[in-house]
Design an enzyme around this catalytic site. Sequence first.
Site, PDB file in Angstrom:
ATOM      1  N   TYR A 121     -22.075 -10.337  26.744  1.00 15.83           N
ATOM      2  CA  TYR A 121     -21.537  -9.353  25.801  1.00 15.83           C
ATOM      3  C   TYR A 121     -21.874  -9.813  24.379  1.00 15.83           C
ATOM      4  O   TYR A 121     -21.005  -9.963  23.534  1.00 15.83           O
ATOM      5  CB  TYR A 121     -20.016  -9.200  25.952  1.00 15.83           C
ATOM      6  CG  TYR A 121     -19.540  -8.967  27.368  1.00 15.83           C
ATOM      7  CD1 TYR A 121     -19.449  -7.671  27.883  1.00 15.83           C
ATOM      8  CD2 TYR A 121     -19.187 -10.033  28.195  1.00 15.83           C
ATOM      9  CE1 TYR A 121     -19.015  -7.453  29.182  1.00 15.83           C
ATOM     10  CE2 TYR A 121     -18.748  -9.823  29.493  1.00 15.83           C
ATOM     11  CZ  TYR A 121     -18.664  -8.534  29.981  1.00 15.83           C
ATOM     12  OH  TYR A 121     -18.225  -8.319  31.263  1.00 15.83           O
ATOM     13  N   GLU A 163     -26.438  -7.856  26.602  1.00 14.43           N
ATOM     14  CA  GLU A 163     -25.705  -6.830  25.860  1.00 14.43           C
ATOM     15  C   GLU A 163     -26.108  -5.451  26.348  1.00 14.43           C
ATOM     16  O   GLU A 163     -27.267  -5.192  26.657  1.00 14.43           O
ATOM     17  CB  GLU A 163     -26.009  -7.007  24.358  1.00 14.43           C
ATOM     18  CG  GLU A 163     -25.694  -5.841  23.463  1.00 14.43           C
ATOM     19  CD  GLU A 163     -24.217  -5.451  23.424  1.00 14.43           C
ATOM     20  OE1 GLU A 163     -23.350  -6.348  23.407  1.00 14.43           O
ATOM     21  OE2 GLU A 163     -23.942  -4.234  23.410  1.00 14.43           O
ATOM     22  N   CYS A 208       0.842  -1.201   0.000  1.00 13.27           N
ATOM     23  CA  CYS A 208       0.000   0.000   0.000  1.00 13.27           C
ATOM     24  C   CYS A 208       0.877   1.251   0.000  1.00 13.27           C
ATOM     25  O   CYS A 208       1.783   1.384   0.825  1.00 13.27           O
ATOM     26  CB  CYS A 208      -0.886  -0.015   1.245  1.00 13.27           C
ATOM     27  SG  CYS A 208      -1.857   1.494   1.406  1.00 13.27           S
ATOM     28  N   CYS A 252      -8.126   1.518  -0.505  1.00 10.17           N
ATOM     29  CA  CYS A 252      -7.637   0.859   0.701  1.00 10.17           C
ATOM     30  C   CYS A 252      -7.582  -0.633   0.411  1.00 10.17           C
ATOM     31  O   CYS A 252      -8.582  -1.223  -0.015  1.00 10.17           O
ATOM     32  CB  CYS A 252      -8.573   1.142   1.880  1.00 10.17           C
ATOM     33  SG  CYS A 252      -8.118   0.176   3.324  1.00 10.17           S
ATOM     34  N   GLN A 289     -19.210  -8.482  12.963  1.00  8.83           N
ATOM     35  CA  GLN A 289     -17.794  -8.851  12.814  1.00  8.83           C
ATOM     36  C   GLN A 289     -17.291  -8.335  11.464  1.00  8.83           C
ATOM     37  O   GLN A 289     -17.955  -8.532  10.452  1.00  8.83           O
ATOM     38  CB  GLN A 289     -17.642 -10.372  12.867  1.00  8.83           C
ATOM     39  CG  GLN A 289     -18.006 -10.988  14.208  1.00  8.83           C
ATOM     40  CD  GLN A 289     -16.908 -10.832  15.243  1.00  8.83           C
ATOM     41  OE1 GLN A 289     -15.774 -10.473  14.926  1.00  8.83           O
ATOM     42  NE2 GLN A 289     -17.251 -11.068  16.493  1.00  8.83           N
ATOM     43  N   CYS A 326     -10.489 -10.335  22.490  1.00  9.97           N
ATOM     44  CA  CYS A 326      -9.705  -9.566  21.516  1.00  9.97           C
ATOM     45  C   CYS A 326      -8.505  -8.933  22.201  1.00  9.97           C
ATOM     46  O   CYS A 326      -7.894  -8.023  21.658  1.00  9.97           O
ATOM     47  CB  CYS A 326     -10.579  -8.516  20.833  1.00  9.97           C
ATOM     48  SG  CYS A 326     -11.400  -7.418  22.002  1.00  9.97           S
ATOM     49  N   CYS A 335      -0.249   6.120   7.000  1.00  7.24           N
ATOM     50  CA  CYS A 335      -1.638   5.851   7.397  1.00  7.24           C
ATOM     51  C   CYS A 335      -1.677   5.150   8.755  1.00  7.24           C
ATOM     52  O   CYS A 335      -0.864   4.271   9.031  1.00  7.24           O
ATOM     53  CB  CYS A 335      -2.299   4.984   6.333  1.00  7.24           C
ATOM     54  SG  CYS A 335      -3.985   4.504   6.746  1.00  7.24           S
ATOM     55  N   CYS A 374      -3.002   0.349   8.949  1.00  4.36           N
ATOM     56  CA  CYS A 374      -2.256  -0.922   9.015  1.00  4.36           C
ATOM     57  C   CYS A 374      -0.901  -0.695   9.676  1.00  4.36           C
ATOM     58  O   CYS A 374      -0.259   0.311   9.428  1.00  4.36           O
ATOM     59  CB  CYS A 374      -1.982  -1.463   7.614  1.00  4.36           C
ATOM     60  SG  CYS A 374      -3.430  -2.035   6.745  1.00  4.36           S
TER      61      CYS A 374
END
Length: 472
Positions: free
Chosen positions: A333, A354, A92, A180, A304, A429, A98, A101
């Site tokens: 969650y 949630e 890229c 992108c 997602q 995560c 940027c 990434c």
Amino acid sequence: MAVGEIDASGGRQYHGVGMAKPRRGDTIELQIDDLAFGGDGVGRLDGYVMFVRGAVPGDLVRVRVTESRARYGRGAIVSIVHPSADRVDAPCPYFGSCGGCRLQHLAYPAQLAFKEKQVRDCLARLGGLDAPEIRPIMGAADPYAYRNKMEFTIAGSPGAPTLGLHQAERYDVVLDIERCLLQSETMNTLLAEVRRDVRERGLSVYDPDSEQGLLRFVTLREARRSGEAMVNVVASSPDVETLGPLAVSLRARVPATASVVLTVNSKKASVAAGTEEHVLLGREHITESLDGIAFEISAGSFFQTNTVQAERLFQVVRDAAGLTGAETVVDLYCGTGAISLLLARQARWVYGIELIPAAVADATRNARANGITNATFLCGEVRHVLPDLVRQGVRADVAVADPPRAGFHPKALSVFAALEARRIVYVSCNPATLARDLGDLTQRGYRPEWVQPVDMFPQTPHIEVVARLARA
Ligand SMILES: C[S@@+](CC[C@H](N)C(=O)[O-])C[C@H]1O[C@@H](n2cnc3c(N)ncnc32)[C@H](O)[C@@H]1O
């Protein structure tokens, strides 16, 4: 020049190890041997840890010290003395400037190896656990063009708008991004068309200082399985008349555009969300299907962002849950209920909890639309709703939890045990908070059996992990 000597710029030069802590402005030579959580290279100068943006493990780099703290420092690459065997040319043109990434310059197999190592390190260091089995990370078949949602900021002046992503570390600078590589060609075409329309019609752009101007963000979505695309224009006022023609030109250019929505954010807060929505064209949602279940995704819905890897992640969750059809499942969650609905087909009953009311509404609507009648969605904080559920006598055979990065609230964790689940499936995560919470759950009588990292976000340092625990 000798080690530690002052160079022409006034900074000292260091080579090798055995030195004192370098000072700001010094130039040092550093062997990079690790990758930090945020994606910076890590090197050590006689044990003193240096973080270097843009360096990858295996690089030998000359670095200008930009920060020198008691326990660690930061540096900027002056030159690469020997590139790592895992260093690749980032495809890229915006890479480096940027903020999107961080890892395009690291070969994909090496990205995967480092993510797997970070999971291992976290579990070993932070959890104090009986080592669970760490399964090999599940990499993506295509580490580019995987995102089904991208949010671009609109800035600049009406004649010369910039549509793009923020420059790394600069929340006040927006790069004009033509393409992108993390999104599909369809989404790139939509981005180009929004830019063309804004430029040609001289549409006004919101200025955060004066709080004047119309356009603020554009969020693109593409349902990978149905092919439907959505454009959500976030503007400071409900100017449907001005934005209507944009919707028409988007549909003409990309016939898959099933929904163009105007979201109004008239507040100062710089977020691509608002209080009011107007459908400019088509429906207010697009439909995506995951493993045979149709999800209606509206402009404000969470979904997602990597459809292909989400299907693999959910398959791991399903395997971990090991349902037979007789179980009560509690999904904490639960977001818009993706996991709840996928598990409901193999469970007696599923309760999803949630915080965000709109997500609960989406989950409820999606259950109905798929003929799923054995799922109940409850709105509120887990630490408040879960005790109510337990008081009502609900016990879980299997508990699933997919908390945000901060992991479990301590109060939520203490009630969690009262569910008496035989099995816990923890989707995380953030390996650091996962390790902390697994440590806590171990104290409460659970045994981590295995963890499965899944790469949901190639080219970025983000790590997703599924952990299975059994009651000891
Ligand atoms: C990682 S997402 C879960 C996504 C979901 N499993 C899915 O795949 O669609 C975490 C969710 O937790 C919700 N959340 C954050 N804090 C919460 C809390 N204290 N109580 C309940 N939900 C919370 C967020 O709104 C978000 O939807």
